[in-house]
Design a protein around this motif. Structure first.
Motif, PDB file in Angstrom:
ATOM      1  N   ASP A   1       0.830  -1.215   0.000  1.00 49.75           N
ATOM      2  CA  ASP A   1       0.000   0.000   0.000  1.00 49.75           C
ATOM      3  C   ASP A   1       0.864   1.264   0.000  1.00 49.75           C
ATOM      4  O   ASP A   1       0.762   2.110   0.903  1.00 49.75           O
ATOM      5  N   PRO A   2       1.778   1.420  -0.981  1.00 45.10           N
ATOM      6  CA  PRO A   2       2.655   2.591  -0.981  1.00 45.10           C
ATOM      7  C   PRO A   2       1.881   3.878  -1.225  1.00 45.10           C
ATOM      8  O   PRO A   2       0.793   3.882  -1.815  1.00 45.10           O
ATOM      9  N   VAL A   3       2.462   4.986  -0.752  1.00 45.63           N
ATOM     10  CA  VAL A   3       1.853   6.303  -0.906  1.00 45.63           C
ATOM     11  C   VAL A   3       2.289   6.903  -2.244  1.00 45.63           C
ATOM     12  O   VAL A   3       3.479   6.899  -2.571  1.00 45.63           O
ATOM     13  N   ASP A   4       1.320   7.399  -2.998  1.00 38.75           N
ATOM     14  CA  ASP A   4       1.613   8.075  -4.260  1.00 38.75           C
ATOM     15  C   ASP A   4       2.221   9.438  -3.954  1.00 38.75           C
ATOM     16  O   ASP A   4       1.655  10.246  -3.223  1.00 38.75           O
ATOM     17  N   ARG A   5       3.394   9.702  -4.506  1.00 41.62           N
ATOM     18  CA  ARG A   5       4.102  10.951  -4.209  1.00 41.62           C
ATOM     19  C   ARG A   5       3.360  12.165  -4.750  1.00 41.62           C
ATOM     20  O   ARG A   5       3.522  13.272  -4.229  1.00 41.62           O
ATOM     21  N   ASN A   6       2.571  11.982  -5.772  1.00 41.47           N
ATOM     22  CA  ASN A   6       1.858  13.125  -6.362  1.00 41.47           C
ATOM     23  C   ASN A   6       0.593  13.461  -5.578  1.00 41.47           C
ATOM     24  O   ASN A   6       0.343  14.635  -5.261  1.00 41.47           O
ATOM     25  N   THR A   7      -0.202  12.454  -5.254  1.00 39.61           N
ATOM     26  CA  THR A   7      -1.465  12.701  -4.553  1.00 39.61           C
ATOM     27  C   THR A   7      -1.337  12.613  -3.046  1.00 39.61           C
ATOM     28  O   THR A   7      -2.172  13.145  -2.318  1.00 39.61           O
ATOM     29  N   GLY A   8      -0.293  11.918  -2.561  1.00 38.54           N
ATOM     30  CA  GLY A   8      -0.135  11.757  -1.128  1.00 38.54           C
ATOM     31  C   GLY A   8      -1.088  10.748  -0.518  1.00 38.54           C
ATOM     32  O   GLY A   8      -1.242  10.720   0.701  1.00 38.54           O
ATOM     33  N   LYS A   9      -1.726   9.897  -1.323  1.00 39.81           N
ATOM     34  CA  LYS A   9      -2.679   8.917  -0.826  1.00 39.81           C
ATOM     35  C   LYS A   9      -2.128   7.510  -1.040  1.00 39.81           C
ATOM     36  O   LYS A   9      -1.347   7.266  -1.959  1.00 39.81           O
ATOM     37  N   ASN A  10      -2.564   6.598  -0.183  1.00 42.83           N
ATOM     38  CA  ASN A  10      -2.125   5.212  -0.284  1.00 42.83           C
ATOM     39  C   ASN A  10      -2.776   4.524  -1.477  1.00 42.83           C
ATOM     40  O   ASN A  10      -3.973   4.685  -1.726  1.00 42.83           O
ATOM     41  N   GLN A  11      -1.979   3.787  -2.220  1.00 40.33           N
ATOM     42  CA  GLN A  11      -2.463   2.969  -3.328  1.00 40.33           C
ATOM     43  C   GLN A  11      -2.736   1.564  -2.778  1.00 40.33           C
ATOM     44  O   GLN A  11      -1.875   0.684  -2.820  1.00 40.33           O
ATOM     45  N   HIS A  12      -3.928   1.381  -2.249  1.00 42.34           N
ATOM     46  CA  HIS A  12      -4.254   0.130  -1.585  1.00 42.34           C
ATOM     47  C   HIS A  12      -4.246  -1.019  -2.583  1.00 42.34           C
ATOM     48  O   HIS A  12      -4.783  -0.918  -3.685  1.00 42.34           O
ATOM     49  N   GLY A  13      -3.623  -2.107  -2.145  1.00 43.23           N
ATOM     50  CA  GLY A  13      -3.509  -3.284  -2.992  1.00 43.23           C
ATOM     51  C   GLY A  13      -2.269  -3.296  -3.854  1.00 43.23           C
ATOM     52  O   GLY A  13      -1.974  -4.327  -4.471  1.00 43.23           O
ATOM     53  N   SER A  14      -1.535  -2.180  -3.923  1.00 39.31           N
ATOM     54  CA  SER A  14      -0.317  -2.118  -4.736  1.00 39.31           C
ATOM     55  C   SER A  14       0.883  -2.513  -3.890  1.00 39.31           C
ATOM     56  O   SER A  14       0.845  -2.515  -2.659  1.00 39.31           O
ATOM     57  N   ARG A  15       1.963  -2.820  -4.583  1.00 38.35           N
ATOM     58  CA  ARG A  15       3.226  -3.180  -3.934  1.00 38.35           C
ATOM     59  C   ARG A  15       4.347  -2.470  -4.667  1.00 38.35           C
ATOM     60  O   ARG A  15       4.270  -2.259  -5.874  1.00 38.35           O
ATOM     61  N   GLU A  16       5.370  -2.126  -3.908  1.00 35.70           N
ATOM     62  CA  GLU A  16       6.491  -1.378  -4.480  1.00 35.70           C
ATOM     63  C   GLU A  16       7.796  -1.983  -3.987  1.00 35.70           C
ATOM     64  O   GLU A  16       7.952  -2.294  -2.793  1.00 35.70           O
ATOM     65  N   LEU A  17       8.740  -2.176  -4.926  1.00 31.31           N
ATOM     66  CA  LEU A  17      10.043  -2.746  -4.592  1.00 31.31           C
ATOM     67  C   LEU A  17      11.028  -1.617  -4.305  1.00 31.31           C
ATOM     68  O   LEU A  17      11.108  -0.641  -5.051  1.00 31.31           O
ATOM     69  N   ARG A  18      11.771  -1.781  -3.219  1.00 24.92           N
ATOM     70  CA  ARG A  18      12.844  -0.848  -2.893  1.00 24.92           C
ATOM     71  C   ARG A  18      14.082  -1.658  -2.557  1.00 24.92           C
ATOM     72  O   ARG A  18      14.056  -2.506  -1.663  1.00 24.92           O
TER      73      ARG A  18
END
Length: 569
Positions: free
Chosen positions: A302-319
Motif C-alpha cells: 500500500d505505498p503512498v503516491d508521491r503526487n497525490t499523497g494517498k495510499n495505493q491500496h492493494g499495490s506493492r512497491e520494490l525498494r
C-alpha cells in the motif's frame, strides 16, 4: 467621718473627669437626648450625670503614606463635613464600607459614632511584573482607566496587571493572585476559552476552544482563559520521525492544510523539534527509519503516491538498497521485515513463481500467474513485485549407488534419478517421497544396522525422497512387485536392489520355532539353503495312540524359473 466623706467625694470627682491626650477621642452618650457625640483631645472632659462614656480614650486612626483603612458603616460627608440629622446625630451609610487613603486622610481622624475599623490599617498591595490580581465586581460602578471611562457591571471579572500599585475599591473583590506562565524556547502553553473572548493576539475564540501560545517569554492568561498544561517539544532526529493524526481540519505550523483523519510524518527536513497542535494527535513519537544495505531489499505494501499523497491500496512497491526511508502512514513491509538479496553460487538456482501477469524484461517473456522458472547462479537476484521466491535449490550430488525420486508437477510422472551424477531439479520438478509400510520400514532399518539397537537409536529417520536400497544377502532371494506394470521379479543375491517409484518389497511371513508355528518370522529375503532344520511332529493313530516325532533334515530351494528370476544365482 469627715475624712471618709472627703475621700469619697474626691473619688467621685476623679471618675467623672477624663483627660484626653492629643490625637485621642472619646464617644459620649447623652442620655437625655439619646445621642452620641465625639470629643477630641487634647482636653480634660468632665462627664455630666446625664452622660455616659461609650468609647474610652482611643487613638485616632492614622493612615500612613501608601496605606489604607477600611471603615464599616461610614458617615455621610458633604464638602468634607459630616452630615447630621435634626437631632445632631451623625448619618451613616449602613451596610456599606469606605476605603480611606493617605492622600485624602493624611491627618489623624476619629471614628464617628457607628463607624468601625475593619481589621487594621494595611499597606497598599504592589503587583509585581508578570503578576496580576484577578478581581470581581460586586456591584455596578464606573471606572476611569487613563482617558477612558469603563462601566463595570456586577459579576464582571478582569485582571489588574503589574507592575503597579493596586488601589482597592469597595465595589471590587480580589478573587486570586495570578502569576504569569513562563514559556521556554521550544515549548508552548495550551489554553482553553472559558467563554467567548478575544485573546491577546486579537483572535476571536469560542467557548471551549483550545489553542497554543508558542511565543517564548511570560504569558499572563486572562480571566476568560484556562491554562491546561505546558506542551513540551518532541525531538526529531535523522533516524526518527513523528507520526501525527489530524483530529479536525486545520492548517499546521508548516502551512500545510490537513483534513480530519489525515495521517502524516514530521521529519527532520521540516523541523528538528515539533510541538503537537491541539488538532494533532500523536500516534507514535518514534518512527524508526528503515535502512537497506546493498545486499537488502524490501516490498512496500500500500505505498503512498508521491503526487497525490494517498495510499495505493492493494499495490506493492520494490525498494532495493542502498537507501534509507521512513514508512509513511498506511505503508507496511511485506512479511514485516527487510529481506536479504539471494546470492547464488555455481551449484544453486532460484525457483520463482509469477504472482500476476507481467512481462519479464530480463528474459523478454510474458509471464502468467502461477508460472514457474529458474534463475541459475552464480549471480545476485532481486525479485520484482510480480515475482515470488519459492525456494533456493541446490545441485544434489549422487554416488553410484544413490538416487532420488523426482516428480513432474505438470504430468505427475515420477522417475528415479540414479548416480553417479549431480542433478538439479527443473522448475517443473519436485522431490517425491516414497511411502513404505511399517513392516518394510522396520525390516530395512534392521538390515541396515544388523540388529544393533544402539546404532538404530542414533540414526536419523529415512529420507523418503532418496531411492530405497536393500542389500540382498548371499544365496537369498527377494521378490519385488511393480504396481505399474503389475508384474513381479525375483532378485537373487548377493546384489543391491534399488526400488523404482512403483515397486514395493514383498514381505515374507515364515514359520518358526518347534513345533513350527506360522507367521513367526517376517523377512524381505528368503534364504535358499542348503541349511539344517529341526521340527517336532505329533502323530495320533486311529486307536488314539499318540506319538511325538523329532525330525532333523537338510533343505534347499531350487528350480527357479529363469523368467521369474533376475540377478545373480
Amino acid at each position: 467621718l469627715n475624712s471618709l466623706s472627703l475621700l469619697f467625694s474626691k473619688s467621685i470627682m476623679a471618675s467623672t473627669i477624663i483627660r484626653i491626650a492629643p490625637f485621642e477621642y472619646i464617644h459620649v452618650l447623652d442620655n437625655n437626648h439619646n445621642t452620641t457625640r465625639v470629643v477630641v483631645g487634647p482636653l480634660t472632659f468632665t462627664v455630666q450625670d446625664h452622660e455616659k462614656i461609650i468609647v474610652s480614650p482611643a487613638k485616632m486612626i492614622v493612615v500612613p503614606p501608601r496605606h489604607y483603612a477600611v471603615i464599616q458603616d461610614p458617615a455621610i460627608r458633604k464638602d468634607g463635613e459630616v452630615v447630621r440629622d435634626r437631632f445632631a446625630q451623625v448619618q451613616l451609610r449602613h451596610g456599606d464600607m469606605e476605603i480611606r487613603l493617605h492622600e485624602e486622610w493624611a491627618d489623624p481622624f476619629p471614628l464617628m459614632p457607628g463607624e468601625s475599623l475593619v481589621q487594621s490599617v494595611r499597606p497598599l498591595e504592589v503587583v509585581e511584573t508578570d503578576h496580576a490580581f484577578h478581581v470581581l465586581a460586586t456591584r455596578d460602578f464606573e471606572e476611569v482607566v487613563g482617558d477612558q471611562k469603563i462601566l463595570r457591571r456586577a459579576g464582571d471579572e478582569w485582571l489588574f496587571e503589574g507592575p503597579g500599585t493596586y488601589m482597592p475599591r469597595v465595589e471590587v473583590k480580589i478573587k486570586e493572585k495570578v502569576k504569569a506562565k513562563i514559556i521556554r524556547p521550544g515549548e508552548a502553553l495550551r489554553l482553553r476559552a472559558n467563554k467567548e473572548c478575544t485573546d491577546r493576539q486579537r483572535i476571536e475564540r469560542k467557548t471551549g476552544e483550545e489553542w497554543l501560545v508558542r511565543t517564548p517569554g511570560s504569558y499572563l492568561p486572562s480571566v476568560d482563559e484556562s491554562v491546561l498544561r505546558t506542551v513540551p517539544p518532541i525531538v526529531i532526529t535523522q533516524v526518527c520521525a513523528l507520526h501525527l493524526l489530524a483530529t479536525q481540519s486545520f492548517k499546521d505550523v508548516y502551512g500545510i492544510a490537513r483534513k480530519a483523519g489525515e495521517e502524516w510524518l514530521v521529519t527532520v527536513d521540516q523541523s528538528e523539534q515539533h510541538i503537537p497542535d491541539v488538532c494533532e494527535h500523536v500516534v507514535k513519537e518514534r518512527v524508526e527509519i528503515t535502512m537497506l544495505t546493498k545486499q537488502q531489499y524490501c516490498i512496500i505494501c500500500d505505498p503512498v503516491d508521491r503526487n497525490t499523497g494517498k495510499n495505493q491500496h492493494g499495490s506493492r512497491e520494490l525498494r532495493a538498497g542502498p537507501c534509507c526511508f521512513f514508512l509513511l502512514p498506511g505503508e507496511s513491509l511485506e512479511g514485516g521485515t527487510v529481506k536479504s538479496v539471494p546470492v547464488l553460487g555455481e551449484s544453486q538456482a532460484l525457483l520463482l513463481r509469477a504472482a500476476e501477469a507481467f512481462t519479464d524484461k530480463r528474459h523478454d517473456v510474458k509471464r502468467v500467474p502461477g508460472d514457474l522458472w529458474m534463475i541459475k547462479g552464480p549471480c545476485e537476484y532481486v525479485p520484482t513485485v510480480h515475482e515470488v521466491i519459492v525456494e533456493i535449490r541446490e545441485t544434489i550430488p549422487l554416488d553410484q549407488n544413490e538416487g532420488i525420486y523426482v516428480r513432474n508437477i505438470r504430468s505427475g510422472r515420477v522417475t528415479d534419478i540414479v548416480g553417479p551424477c549431480a542433478y538439479m531439479l527443473q522448475s517443473s520438478e519436485e522431490l517425491w517421497e516414497k511411502e513404505l509400510s511399517q513392516d518394510v520400514e522396520q525390516l530395512l532399518e534392521w538390515s541396515y544396522f544388523m540388529g544393533s539397537d544402539a546404532r538404530r537409536a542414533a540414526q536419523k529417520p529415512r529420507d523418503k525422497t532418496r531411492v530405497v536400497t536393500y542389500r540382498v544377502p548371499h544365496n537369498a532371494a527377494v521378490q519385488i512387485y511393480d504396481y505399474k506394470v503389475k508384474t513381479s521379479r525375483v532378485v537373487i543375491g548377493p546384489t543391491l536392489v534399488m526400488l523404482k517409484p512403483d515397486e514395493q518389497f514383498t514381505v515374507l511371513s515364515l514359520s518358526g520355532e518347534k513345533p513350527k508355528r506360522p507367521n513367526v518370522i517376517k523377512s524381505l529375503s528368503l534364504l535358499l539353503g542348503p541349511d539344517f532344520m529341526t521340527d517336532i511332529v505329533d502323530v495320533e493313530s486311529s486307536d488314539h495312540a499318540r506319538l511325538r516325532l523329532q525330525l532333523s533334515y537338510n533343505w534347499k530351494f531350487s528350480g527357479f524359473h529363469p523368467s521369474e528370476t533376475k540377478g545373480e544365482e
